[in-house]
Design an enzyme around this catalytic site. Structure first.
Site, PDB file in Angstrom:
ATOM      1  N   GLU A 141       0.840  -1.206   0.000  1.00  9.17           N
ATOM      2  CA  GLU A 141       0.000   0.000   0.000  1.00  9.17           C
ATOM      3  C   GLU A 141       0.870   1.249   0.000  1.00  9.17           C
ATOM      4  O   GLU A 141       2.072   1.163   0.260  1.00  9.17           O
ATOM      5  CB  GLU A 141      -0.906  -0.030   1.232  1.00  9.17           C
ATOM      6  CG  GLU A 141      -0.118  -0.128   2.527  1.00  9.17           C
ATOM      7  CD  GLU A 141      -0.911  -0.728   3.694  1.00  9.17           C
ATOM      8  OE1 GLU A 141      -1.695  -1.663   3.461  1.00  9.17           O
ATOM      9  OE2 GLU A 141      -0.718  -0.242   4.814  1.00  9.17           O
ATOM     10  N   LYS A 143       2.853   4.598   1.039  1.00 15.12           N
ATOM     11  CA  LYS A 143       3.396   5.149   2.277  1.00 15.12           C
ATOM     12  C   LYS A 143       3.038   6.630   2.270  1.00 15.12           C
ATOM     13  O   LYS A 143       3.662   7.435   1.573  1.00 15.12           O
ATOM     14  CB  LYS A 143       4.912   4.951   2.335  1.00 15.12           C
ATOM     15  CG  LYS A 143       5.490   5.385   3.673  1.00 15.12           C
ATOM     16  CD  LYS A 143       6.954   4.985   3.765  1.00 15.12           C
ATOM     17  CE  LYS A 143       7.531   5.247   5.144  1.00 15.12           C
ATOM     18  NZ  LYS A 143       7.293   6.590   5.668  1.00 15.12           N
ATOM     19  N   ASP A 145       2.617  10.425   3.131  1.00 17.59           N
ATOM     20  CA  ASP A 145       3.596  11.358   3.682  1.00 17.59           C
ATOM     21  C   ASP A 145       2.878  12.497   4.401  1.00 17.59           C
ATOM     22  O   ASP A 145       2.675  13.576   3.863  1.00 17.59           O
ATOM     23  CB  ASP A 145       4.476  11.896   2.553  1.00 17.59           C
ATOM     24  CG  ASP A 145       5.777  12.452   3.089  1.00 17.59           C
ATOM     25  OD1 ASP A 145       6.054  12.266   4.284  1.00 17.59           O
ATOM     26  OD2 ASP A 145       6.513  13.075   2.311  1.00 17.59           O
ATOM     27  N   TYR A 254      -4.311   2.683   7.987  1.00 12.50           N
ATOM     28  CA  TYR A 254      -3.543   1.595   7.374  1.00 12.50           C
ATOM     29  C   TYR A 254      -3.267   0.422   8.313  1.00 12.50           C
ATOM     30  O   TYR A 254      -2.577  -0.511   7.953  1.00 12.50           O
ATOM     31  CB  TYR A 254      -2.225   2.111   6.789  1.00 12.50           C
ATOM     32  CG  TYR A 254      -1.358   2.849   7.778  1.00 12.50           C
ATOM     33  CD1 TYR A 254      -0.743   2.166   8.822  1.00 12.50           C
ATOM     34  CD2 TYR A 254      -1.143   4.215   7.663  1.00 12.50           C
ATOM     35  CE1 TYR A 254       0.043   2.819   9.728  1.00 12.50           C
ATOM     36  CE2 TYR A 254      -0.348   4.883   8.574  1.00 12.50           C
ATOM     37  CZ  TYR A 254       0.232   4.181   9.606  1.00 12.50           C
ATOM     38  OH  TYR A 254       1.014   4.834  10.512  1.00 12.50           O
ATOM     39  N   LYS A 364      11.278   2.973  -0.341  1.00  8.00           N
ATOM     40  CA  LYS A 364      11.317   4.433  -0.480  1.00  8.00           C
ATOM     41  C   LYS A 364      11.556   4.816  -1.933  1.00  8.00           C
ATOM     42  O   LYS A 364      12.457   4.299  -2.583  1.00  8.00           O
ATOM     43  CB  LYS A 364      12.448   5.006   0.383  1.00  8.00           C
ATOM     44  CG  LYS A 364      12.256   4.741   1.863  1.00  8.00           C
ATOM     45  CD  LYS A 364      11.275   5.686   2.500  1.00  8.00           C
ATOM     46  CE  LYS A 364      11.897   7.027   2.708  1.00  8.00           C
ATOM     47  NZ  LYS A 364      11.702   7.628   4.008  1.00  8.00           N
ATOM     48  N   CYS A 458      28.826  41.650 -20.766  1.00  7.23           N
ATOM     49  CA  CYS A 458      28.541  40.300 -21.245  1.00  7.23           C
ATOM     50  C   CYS A 458      29.747  39.414 -20.954  1.00  7.23           C
ATOM     51  O   CYS A 458      30.871  39.757 -21.329  1.00  7.23           O
ATOM     52  CB  CYS A 458      28.253  40.312 -22.741  1.00  7.23           C
ATOM     53  SG  CYS A 458      28.139  38.634 -23.417  1.00  7.23           S
ATOM     54  N   CYS A 461      31.169  38.448 -24.769  1.00  8.80           N
ATOM     55  CA  CYS A 461      31.689  39.426 -25.739  1.00  8.80           C
ATOM     56  C   CYS A 461      32.015  40.772 -25.109  1.00  8.80           C
ATOM     57  O   CYS A 461      32.444  41.694 -25.798  1.00  8.80           O
ATOM     58  CB  CYS A 461      30.702  39.605 -26.887  1.00  8.80           C
ATOM     59  SG  CYS A 461      29.238  40.540 -26.410  1.00  8.80           S
ATOM     60  N   CYS A 476      22.443  40.808 -23.304  1.00  8.33           N
ATOM     61  CA  CYS A 476      23.537  41.239 -24.166  1.00  8.33           C
ATOM     62  C   CYS A 476      22.874  41.567 -25.496  1.00  8.33           C
ATOM     63  O   CYS A 476      22.202  40.728 -26.080  1.00  8.33           O
ATOM     64  CB  CYS A 476      24.536  40.097 -24.322  1.00  8.33           C
ATOM     65  SG  CYS A 476      25.641  40.320 -25.725  1.00  8.33           S
ATOM     66  N   CYS A 481      27.284  38.411 -30.764  1.00  7.27           N
ATOM     67  CA  CYS A 481      27.969  37.804 -29.609  1.00  7.27           C
ATOM     68  C   CYS A 481      28.080  36.304 -29.863  1.00  7.27           C
ATOM     69  O   CYS A 481      27.102  35.634 -30.186  1.00  7.27           O
ATOM     70  CB  CYS A 481      27.190  38.096 -28.336  1.00  7.27           C
ATOM     71  SG  CYS A 481      27.717  37.127 -26.915  1.00  7.27           S
TER      72      CYS A 481
HETATM   73  S1  IVH Z   1       2.698   0.680   8.878  1.00 10.02           S
HETATM   74  C1  IVH Z   1       4.076  -1.254  12.668  1.00 10.02           C
HETATM   75  N1  IVH Z   1       1.647   1.641   6.672  1.00 10.02           N
HETATM   76  O1  IVH Z   1       5.321   5.626   7.910  1.00 10.02           O
HETATM   77  C2  IVH Z   1       4.048  -0.686  11.294  1.00 10.02           C
HETATM   78  N2  IVH Z   1       2.976   3.095   8.000  1.00 10.02           N
HETATM   79  O2  IVH Z   1       8.061   4.716   9.528  1.00 10.02           O
HETATM   80  C3  IVH Z   1       3.818   0.736  11.326  1.00 10.02           C
HETATM   81  N3  IVH Z   1       3.132   5.372   7.121  1.00 10.02           N
HETATM   82  O3  IVH Z   1       5.136   7.511  10.440  1.00 10.02           O
HETATM   83  C4  IVH Z   1       3.688   1.445  10.082  1.00 10.02           C
HETATM   84  N4  IVH Z   1       1.873   5.058   5.358  1.00 10.02           N
HETATM   85  O4  IVH Z   1       2.747   6.735   9.929  1.00 10.02           O
HETATM   86  C5  IVH Z   1       2.418   1.898   7.750  1.00 10.02           C
HETATM   87  N5  IVH Z   1       0.627   2.365   4.718  1.00 10.02           N
HETATM   88  C6  IVH Z   1       1.383   2.614   5.788  1.00 10.02           C
HETATM   89  C7  IVH Z   1       1.933   3.893   6.014  1.00 10.02           C
HETATM   90  C8  IVH Z   1       2.745   4.080   7.141  1.00 10.02           C
HETATM   91  C9  IVH Z   1       2.580   5.931   6.027  1.00 10.02           C
HETATM   92  C10 IVH Z   1       4.014   6.081   8.060  1.00 10.02           C
HETATM   93  C11 IVH Z   1       3.717   5.851   9.502  1.00 10.02           C
HETATM   94  C12 IVH Z   1       5.018   6.150  10.166  1.00 10.02           C
HETATM   95  C13 IVH Z   1       6.009   5.818   9.119  1.00 10.02           C
HETATM   96  C14 IVH Z   1       6.706   4.530   9.485  1.00 10.02           C
END
Ligand code: IVH
Length: 727
Positions: A141, A143, A145, A254, A364, A458, A461, A476, A481
């Protein structure tokens, strides 16, 4: 908490640790190094979690973290409970009540490529006691931010919400979280026998909502948020819940972290898989990432669903790499993907470290931001004489490419960001956008930085530079030039113009140095026999180049017009002009008012074209080219309407409002047109982009109310049009 001297020293130490090789893990110096690593990691945690203003990239942080982990693995006796590897980063603030989490909130281990993921898969199988050849099923899924939140539900009601804090204890933010419509205030957990539950998720702000928040702050004269993450984490801790409400936060859930019946017995083992727990949460009314075909998933991302259950690590790798490519199309900021062992039974077999679960890992995406040193500023002369400052950076990796030259646009850009030579600067490259300097890290200065001095002559030139009244750029004005001549030739042969394959920048520079090229006409009288003798060329390349040049001679005249480097004359306006001409030299007889009859040709462009075709030298050049076989007569292609415009803003309508600081309105409009945009007369639902200058008023409000218009700052506008139309 840290003095500026201490910060400076810790920053320097970080860079030293990053770029000097790790000593022998068993030596005395490794022990000293571990102490250094701990202090710099603590500092960067503080910058990131408390100040919301990191000075190194996440990747660099991870590298330092891994170095420390490696040393501590060899010297477990040295590990103290307060080592950064022994806890998750703390971000407690004194302003909120603190509450203990029902189970510790851990962090995630990181991976960066297919190899790391394969290693993870191997480790999982080993921990689970599975054969090497078997496949583990994973849930993958996004991650998200934003800011982490934990929500506790008791007897079907939202009892409280908290930030992650140090993983054990977080800040209570219940009132703020109650304002999020994506968090139901009651949910039917009892239907499943659950009396108490803790859900983990991420509070984030949609990218377009974030843009609107910044446009509003700009209008109100407030400082802008650097990114959606900062706006979100700030929003979590607003003192006034009403303020939090207007941030437009949303919470994606999540993880089901805890679930128990009335007697306090855990019910987590009732769910065979992570997937099923997420599906249940979706059913209970929480916002969760969608699986393949759900109606919720439509329109989010482009090709791939938000999450997927992958039968083996091979599919995990393909899914993660696919998302890396479509990341920019997703409406929310994500910095990677999270891979979780789907079976909860297998998760239990894997267990945890003090820092992260062994059954999950983050993949990442390649970093889009990095810090590096500005070594120098050079001034480059473009094809129309514009002198552009270019930052010479210590080379740095950004989203998979090495960056060392970055445009600084103009004097105002440098002044407004107070960029100095020797500064540490934060560089960003998002998606396909050209890299740019976000800011100078002024707190890291040591007094040896020098201001950027703009040249008065310039650099090529030596003629006196001038700054036309309606522009932000020094020019210029010597058309002969050398730099301009070469740049004009490079543009002339480029893809957008005459499209001569095999005649790129380095070839032109080489031929110019050999004295073969003095003007663009010379391109059409190259001596191919001589060329074939040139080192690295040979018969075949010479013949290929000859073919490409012969082909270009037959180009439609809109290409030729565009290739002449007339300031602001883009491909679209070239097409509009070409449709009106039997012969290019007809323009020598056009008066200024004749241009007004052509839609989208404004007065600035009209004046530029008029001047070009009332210059003896230019007319001679075109006659010479015609004599060499270059087509100057209208072709069937030229008669076609210029509908499908090209350029970075092709097919989009644009409007400017408020006071622009680096461009006049006229120049900005000409730039937009050259980039393929059409100019709108007012705000309506047909408007694609509104560029807001200072003191923008009712137009901005109207555009915000419509909600369909993209709102850009002047700097963003410049970023988007720079590459195609500068010069
Ligand atoms: S699971 C025990 N799933 O990423 C497992 N974390 O370093 C805990 N985060 O700040 C994390 N999306 O809030 C998980 N789909 C996702 C996530 C997620 C974002 C963030 C989480 C934490 C960091 C983990």
């Amino acid at each position: 908490m840290y003095t500026s001297e201490a910060q400076r020293a810790l920053y320097d130490l970080s860079k030293k640790l990053l770029y000097t090789p790790q000593a022998d893990l068993f030596s005395e110096s490794a022990i000293e190094r571990a102490e250094d690593l701990r202090s710099v990691l603590r500092y960067h945690e503080w910058r990131y979690s408390i100040q919301n203003d990191p000075v190194i990239s996440d990747f660099e942080y991870d590298q330092l973290y891994k170095q420390l982990e490696a040393i501590e693995r060899e010297h477990p006796e040295l590990v103290s409970p307060d080592s950064p590897t022994q806890r998750v980063s703390a971000d407690l603030t004194a302003d909120f009540d603190q509450v203990a989490h029902l189970t510790p909130m851990l962090s995630l281990d990181n991976s960066y490529d297919a190899e790391d993921l394969t290693d993870f898969d191997t480790a999982v199988k080993k921990l689970c006691g599975l054969p090497k050849e078997s496949d583990v099923e994973y849930a993958v899924e996004p991650k998200f931010d934003g800011g982490t939140v934990a929500l506790v539900f008791e007897n079907d009601r939202l009892l409280r919400a908290a930030t992650r804090g140090n993983g054990e204890v977080g800040d209570e933010i219940t009132l703020n979280m109650r304002t999020l419509r994506s968090i139901p205030l009651q949910a039917a957990f009892s239907k499943y026998g659950i009396a108490k539950a803790e859900l983990r998720g991420e509070a984030i702000i949609r990218k377009d909502v974030f843009e609107k928040i910044n446009a509003k702050r700009l209008e109100a004269g407030e400082t802008l948020f650097a990114n959606p993450r900062n706006a979100a984490t700030g929003g979590l801790r607003m003192k006034d819940p009403k303020e939090a409400a207007i941030r437009g936060l949303e919470a994606f859930i999540y993880q089901l972290g805890y679930a128990a019946d009335a007697a306090g017995n855990s019910l987590l083992d009732k769910f065979p898989t992570h997937n099923e727990s997420i599906l249940l949460l979706g059913e209970l009314g929480f916002k969760t990432p969608a699986l393949a075909t759900s109606p919720q998933g439509e329109g989010l991302g482009v090709g791939l669903p938000e999450r997927r259950i992958c039968p083996s690590i091979t599919e995990v790798i393909a899914f993660c790499e696919g998302w890396q490519n479509q990341r920019e199309t997703y409406p929310y900021e994500i910095d990677g993907m999270v891979i979780k062992v789907n079976s909860l039974e297998l998760q239990a077999r894997c267990g945890y470290t003090a820092h992260h679960p062994r059954w999950a890992i983050a993949f990442k995406f390649k970093a889009r931001q990095a810090t590096t040193r500005l070594r120098d500023v050079e001034f480059q002369v473009g094809k129309t004489g514009a002198v552009t400052p270019v930052a010479k950076l210590e080379p740095v990796q950004l989203a998979g490419v090495t960056v060392q030259n970055v445009s600084l646009h103009n004097e105002e850009f440098i002044r407004s960001k107070d960029i100095r030579i020797g500064d540490q600067v934060l560089v960003e490259r998002a998606g396909d956008v050209i890299p740019y300097i976000v800011k100078a890290l002024d707190e890291l200065r040591d007094g040896r930085e020098r201001p950027v001095v703009y040249p008065t002559l310039c650099p090529v030139c030596q003629s006196l530079l001038v700054k036309p009244e309606d522009e932000a750029i020094w020019r210029c004005e010597n058309a002969e030039c050398e730099a301009q001549v070469v740049q004009r030739m490079i543009f002339h042969t480029s893809k957008h113009a005459m499209d001569i394959e095999g005649m790129g920048e380095s070839t032109i520079e080489r031929f110019f140095k050999l004295g073969w090229l003095h003007s663009i006409a010379d391109i059409y009288r190259l001596d191919y026999g001589q060329l074939a003798q040139l080192e690295g060329f040979g018969e075949k390349s010479a013949t290929n180049l000859q073919k490409a040049i012969e082909k270009a001679k037959q180009n439609p005249i809109y290409r030729l017009l565009h290739s002449l480097s007339i300031h602001h004359l883009g491909q679209k306006t070239s097409k509009l002009l070409a449709a009106e001409l039997e012969h290019v030299l007809d323009l020598a007889h056009w008066e200024l008012d004749r241009y007004e009859q052509i839609k989208d040709v404004g007065p600035v462009l009209a004046r530029n074209v008029y001047h070009f075709f009332h210059n003896e030298h230019n007319l001679e050049l075109l006659q010479t080219m015609e004599g060499l076989g270059v087509n100057l007569r209208q072709t069937e292609d030229d008669k076609k309407p210029a509908s499908a415009a090209e350029g970075p803003l092709a097919g989009r309508s644009i409007l400017f409002t408020g006071t622009l600081t680096t461009l006049t309105r006229e120049a900005a409009e000409a730039r937009a047109a050259a980039a393929g945009a059409t100019l709108a007369s007012g705000v309506s639902k047909n408007l694609s982009i509104l560029v807001v200058g200072e003191k923008a008023g009712s137009k901005l409000k109207k555009a915000q109310a419509l909600g369909t218009v993209e709102i850009w700052t002047e700097a963003e506008f410049l970023e988007r049009v720079q590459e195609e139309t500068a010069g």
